[in-house]
Design a protein around this motif. Structure first.
Motif, mmCIF file in Angstrom:
data_model
loop_
_atom_site.group_PDB
_atom_site.id
_atom_site.type_symbol
_atom_site.label_atom_id
_atom_site.label_comp_id
_atom_site.label_asym_id
_atom_site.label_seq_id
_atom_site.Cartn_x
_atom_site.Cartn_y
_atom_site.Cartn_z
ATOM 1 N N MET A 93 34.361 6.910 54.068
ATOM 2 C CA MET A 93 33.100 6.386 53.554
ATOM 3 C C MET A 93 31.975 6.412 54.582
ATOM 4 N N GLY A 94 32.276 6.785 55.796
ATOM 5 C CA GLY A 94 31.234 6.895 56.816
ATOM 6 C C GLY A 94 31.104 5.666 57.670
ATOM 7 N N THR A 95 30.974 4.490 57.031
ATOM 8 C CA THR A 95 30.841 3.238 57.766
ATOM 9 C C THR A 95 31.530 2.111 57.006
ATOM 10 N N SER A 96 31.954 1.099 57.749
ATOM 11 C CA SER A 96 32.531 -0.085 57.108
ATOM 12 C C SER A 96 31.470 -0.871 56.353
ATOM 13 N N PRO A 140 39.588 -8.209 53.398
ATOM 14 C CA PRO A 140 39.431 -8.607 54.791
ATOM 15 C C PRO A 140 38.743 -7.507 55.587
ATOM 16 N N ARG A 141 38.217 -7.872 56.731
ATOM 17 C CA ARG A 141 37.424 -6.929 57.513
ATOM 18 C C ARG A 141 38.215 -5.687 57.902
ATOM 19 N N HIS A 142 39.496 -5.848 58.191
ATOM 20 C CA HIS A 142 40.264 -4.674 58.617
ATOM 21 C C HIS A 142 40.370 -3.645 57.495
ATOM 22 N N PHE A 149 40.141 -0.876 47.167
ATOM 23 C CA PHE A 149 39.988 0.190 48.151
ATOM 24 C C PHE A 149 41.192 1.124 48.171
ATOM 25 N N ALA A 150 42.370 0.612 47.845
ATOM 26 C CA ALA A 150 43.516 1.505 47.696
ATOM 27 C C ALA A 150 43.292 2.458 46.521
ATOM 28 N N SER A 207 38.844 0.095 57.745
ATOM 29 C CA SER A 207 39.747 1.236 57.579
ATOM 30 C C SER A 207 39.188 2.297 56.636
ATOM 31 N N MET A 208 38.146 1.955 55.850
ATOM 32 C CA MET A 208 37.567 2.906 54.903
ATOM 33 C C MET A 208 36.524 3.807 55.533
#
Length: 216
Positions: free
Chosen positions: A101-104, A90-92, A126-127, A96-97
């Motif tokens: 990572m610099g940008t979503s 999901p977008r959230h 992502f976890a 959150s990364m």
């Protein structure tokens, strides 16, 4: 050689005052190990980020080593854009990364190209990526630079090996691009333990005068 690298690393500290991939659409979850790619953000910004007006390059973000990606890898080649039944993040989650990572936007792109090949759901991928990022100590010396320096790529490798005693030289490679230090790439097992890199990955930059910009 070790004396030369040690001397070069000491000088840096004192100054602080992959081969072709496989076809797209491989089956998800079929890979041998991960490559954790850590990009030095100021150098990426100088190479292309500034021209793109990326928010990653705003000085207020204070980025140093950011995670370019966590890439499933074969011993030769790598999968990409895999066919996966797992749900997208999901977008959230991608939002959150951005802190590492610099940008979503990069997070979403990395999921589509590499994360789908992990066999994990978006949230679990992502976890895992964050856990991989946290498992590697980024050498503090580089954040202390006040001015642009030139240095051998081998000095960057030596700094990572010193900061991470469990890493061996064949578990890490340093890449360059356009005369800059580009990335440190660490090879990790599926449970995120350091492992030797495959031949496609272990191709160190040989520059002796690579540019290294300070944190903005």
């Amino acid at each position: 050689m070790r004396r030369v690298l040690g001397a070069a690393l000491a000088l840096l500290i004192s100054s602080v005052s992959c081969g072709p991939g496989l076809a797209d659409g491989e089956p998800a979850g079929e890979f041998d190990y991960y490559v954790l790619a850590l990009s030095w953000s100021p150098n990426w910004c100088a190479i292309e980020g500034d021209a793109k007006q990326s928010p990653q390059c705003d000085p207020s973000e204070d980025h140093g080593w950011v995670m370019h990606g966590l890439w499933p890898q074969f011993h030769r080649g790598w999968p990409s854009y895999c066919t996966s039944a797992e749900r997208n993040p999901p977008r959230h989650v991608t939002n959150s990364m951005a802190d590492i990572m610099g940008t979503s936007g990069l997070a979403w792109y990395q999921w589509k190209k590499h994360g789908t090949c992990s066999g994990l759901s978006g949230e679990d991928y992502f976890a895992t990526a964050r856990a991989a990022y946290n498992s590697v100590t980024r050498p503090a010396v580089f954040r202390k630079l006040k001015d642009t320096v030139t240095l051998p790529a081998a000095v960057v490798e030596a700094a990572f090996l010193k900061a991470n005693p469990t890493l061996e030289p064949d578990m890490l490679t340093i890449t360059c691009r356009d005369g800059f230090i580009q990335e440190a790439r660490v090879c990790l097992s599926k449970d995120l333990s350091p492992v030797p890199c495959g031949r496609d990955v272990i191709r160190d930059c040989r520059l002796t005068d690579a540019q290294f910009d300070p944190v903005r």
